[in-house]
Design a protein around this motif. Structure first.
Motif, PDB file in Angstrom:
ATOM      1  N   ASN A 159      40.697  45.057  65.850  1.00  0.00           N
ATOM      2  CA  ASN A 159      40.261  46.256  64.954  1.00  0.00           C
ATOM      3  C   ASN A 159      40.855  45.774  63.458  1.00  0.00           C
ATOM      4  O   ASN A 159      40.488  47.551  62.853  1.00  0.00           O
ATOM      5  N   THR A 205      49.214  52.497  68.007  1.00  0.00           N
ATOM      6  CA  THR A 205      50.114  52.248  68.874  1.00  0.00           C
ATOM      7  C   THR A 205      50.765  51.037  69.834  1.00  0.00           C
ATOM      8  O   THR A 205      51.449  50.950  70.446  1.00  0.00           O
ATOM      9  N   LEU A 248      39.813  55.372  65.010  1.00  0.00           N
ATOM     10  CA  LEU A 248      39.843  54.336  66.453  1.00  0.00           C
ATOM     11  C   LEU A 248      40.687  53.382  65.757  1.00  0.00           C
ATOM     12  O   LEU A 248      41.826  53.071  66.451  1.00  0.00           O
ATOM     13  N   SER A 249      40.635  52.725  65.122  1.00  0.00           N
ATOM     14  CA  SER A 249      41.007  51.334  64.519  1.00  0.00           C
ATOM     15  C   SER A 249      41.926  51.060  64.475  1.00  0.00           C
ATOM     16  O   SER A 249      43.761  50.791  64.661  1.00  0.00           O
ATOM     17  N   GLU A 269      45.635  44.929  70.117  1.00  0.00           N
ATOM     18  CA  GLU A 269      45.635  46.515  70.522  1.00  0.00           C
ATOM     19  C   GLU A 269      45.165  47.197  71.303  1.00  0.00           C
ATOM     20  O   GLU A 269      44.626  48.217  71.578  1.00  0.00           O
ATOM     21  N   VAL A 270      43.604  46.452  71.411  1.00  0.00           N
ATOM     22  CA  VAL A 270      42.322  46.802  72.607  1.00  0.00           C
ATOM     23  C   VAL A 270      43.084  47.229  73.691  1.00  0.00           C
ATOM     24  O   VAL A 270      42.491  48.028  74.615  1.00  0.00           O
ATOM     25  N   GLN A 284      44.820  52.719  67.166  1.00  0.00           N
ATOM     26  CA  GLN A 284      44.685  51.306  67.710  1.00  0.00           C
ATOM     27  C   GLN A 284      46.318  50.689  67.962  1.00  0.00           C
ATOM     28  O   GLN A 284      47.203  49.684  68.457  1.00  0.00           O
ATOM     29  N   PRO A 327      47.376  49.579  75.549  1.00  0.00           N
ATOM     30  CA  PRO A 327      47.491  50.448  75.581  1.00  0.00           C
ATOM     31  C   PRO A 327      47.295  51.937  76.878  1.00  0.00           C
ATOM     32  O   PRO A 327      48.166  51.881  77.332  1.00  0.00           O
TER      33      PRO A 327
END
Length: 466
Positions: A65, A86, A79-80, A35-36, A83, A39
């Motif tokens: 995350n 997303t 934010l986690s 996920e980091v 992500q 995106p």
């Protein structure tokens, strides 16, 4: 016929085109994503109106995350949460299977690839994560890539890549009691420094390496990046083949026989040329611990923080800054130093073998009263196996907390952070300033050395306790 290294054999089979005076176009067998770092890559594809070229060759999971408690609840950190959501949206949009939260295959990307049989000898593997080098333990070329490269692989299943120089690190002999593969790699990095393999692909060889299990080999290759290497690798053998056989995505039937025949050709030919070679004796290695703020700042547990007179003049300013951050004194003994937290997990040391080793050591023991211990399995499958074997009960009785899978306290990207000023003995791979939380102090060690610190409350020599 010219002699070839293991790296050469795999590289040559995957080069689609050589650009004169430039890099090669390298075909990538499997692309791992999380996920980091994905995106922005997906956003780039959307802007250009491009699909994912080969979605079936992309393996996605959420790991950095994710919380490691109450994964059934919404993620608290905004934010986690964004992500992770997303990644889910992008996988749905582009037709990629996601092993997300709640999936039985969810886990740290470099743990699930091998345990699912996705990682196989002779392949090329990339991920937007530096510790992709883990997969090289199977006799493959595996390395981390940047976000723009993630986009390139999603769009083309290829990558522009220059061939690195080649290094071989030989470790021969038998390991002493209480010494593991984590100690081997921390010892090697301490000997050659955290930049000693910069620009090289490193093959680990020698009798001590050949004697290691697959889990232990993954630990070695995982940390090859910490000596500056582009990737690390170990030639496959019967230990490798037995590990892969029967796993979910491993070849079956006739396909297995064909693949196995190919895999048995993957080794460096006798007389193959390396640009640099090192030789170490396994018997010289004792349980290791880091004292500074890069993985090369490591010593044996019976050793001392270096004296200023032992440090090169050019390195003295960074050395002094590092030990000031760690709250240590030049020349002091590391053994007996107070510990506040112990973290056993990460893509370096969160496999079932690691948990079994720790459980065998702590059975019947109790953690020290003032130490917090987090055990974080590398995947849902590791978590399930630990429970099936009763390892969870051993941890519970010892006062160790078995959490849910994720990258956890390896890095401060989730809820598992070490408070400022506190000392954490960690089985992860990096001890940079603030890596586990703002002003947290990280000491890298093997699972056994971490477990010894957990039960004594101080840095201890596990050999005295087993």
């Amino acid at each position: 016929m010219s002699t070839k290294t293991l790296f050469d054999k795999i590289w040559e089979k995957h080069v689609i085109k050589k650009i004169e005076g430039g890099p090669s176009v390298l075909y990538i067998d499997t692309h791992f994503i999380h996920e980091v770092t994905s995106p922005q890559a997906f956003k780039g594809l959307e802007k250009r109106g491009l699909p994912v070229f080969r979605p079936k060759q992309v393996v996605a999971t959420a790991d950095h995350n994710v919380p490691t408690l109450h994964q059934e609840l919404p993620i608290k950190e905004e934010l986690s949460r964004i992500q992770v959501q997303t990644l889910k949206d992008n996988c749905e949009k582009f037709g990629i299977e996601l092993y997300g939260l709640g999936h039985p295959y969810q886990g740290i990307v470099h743990v699930i690839g091998p345990e699912l049989g996705v990682t196989q000898p002779g392949g090329t593997y990339v991920c937007g994560d530096s510790h992709t080098s883990t997969h090289g333990a199977f006799g493959s070329i595996a390395f981390g890539i940047g976000t723009s490269e993630v986009e390139m692989v999603l769009a083309t299943q290829c990558l522009l890549q220059s061939k690195p120089k080649l290094m071989r690190i030989n470790v021969d002999g038998e390991l002493n009691k209480g010494v593991s593969s984590k100690d081997i790699v921390l010892y090697v990095i301490a000997q050659i420094t955290a930049s000693g393999a910069t620009g090289y692909a490193v093959e680990f060889a020698g009798s001590a390496i050949r004697a290691l299990s697959m889990e232990a080999r993954m630990t070695i290759c995982n940390m090859s990046i910490e000596m500056g290497a582009r990737c690390g690798m170990i030639a496959p053998d019967e230990i490798t083949f037995n590990y892969v056989k029967g796993r979910e995505f491993a070849p079956k039937g006739e396909d297995w026989d064909k693949k196995l025949a190919q895999w048995k050709t993957l080794y460096s030919d006798e007389g193959a040329s390396f640009d640099k070679e090192y030789n170490f004796k396994a018997g010289d290695i004792e349980p290791m611990i880091t004292y500074g703020t890069n993985p090369g700042m490591g010593i044996g547990v019976t050793g001392h923080v270096p004296q200023l007179s032992e440090i090169n003049v050019k390195d003295k300013p960074s050395f002094e800054k590092s030990i000031a951050y760690m709250g240590l004194q030049a020349g002091e003994k590391i053994k007996g130093h107070k510990v506040d937290y112990v973290f056993i997990g990460s893509c370096t040391n969160s496999r079932i073998e690691d948990l079994r080793q720790v459980a065998a050591f702590v059975k019947g023991k109790q953690k020290a009263d003032d130490v917090t211990v987090w055990i974080v399995p590398g995947s849902k499958q590791v978590e399930a196996q630990a429970k099936e074997e009763g390892i969870d009960k051993i941890f519970e009785a010892a006062g160790f907390q078995l959490r849910q899978p994720g990258c956890s306290a390896c890095l401060g990207m989730n809820e598992d952070k070490i408070p400022a000023g506190k000392y954490c003995v960690s089985t992860s791979n990096r001890n940079f300033e603030g890596r586990q939380g703002q002003n947290a102090r990280t000491m890298l060690a093997s699972p056994l050395t971490a477990a010894a610190a957990a039960v004594t409350g101080v840095i201890s020599d596990v050999r005295e306790l087993i």
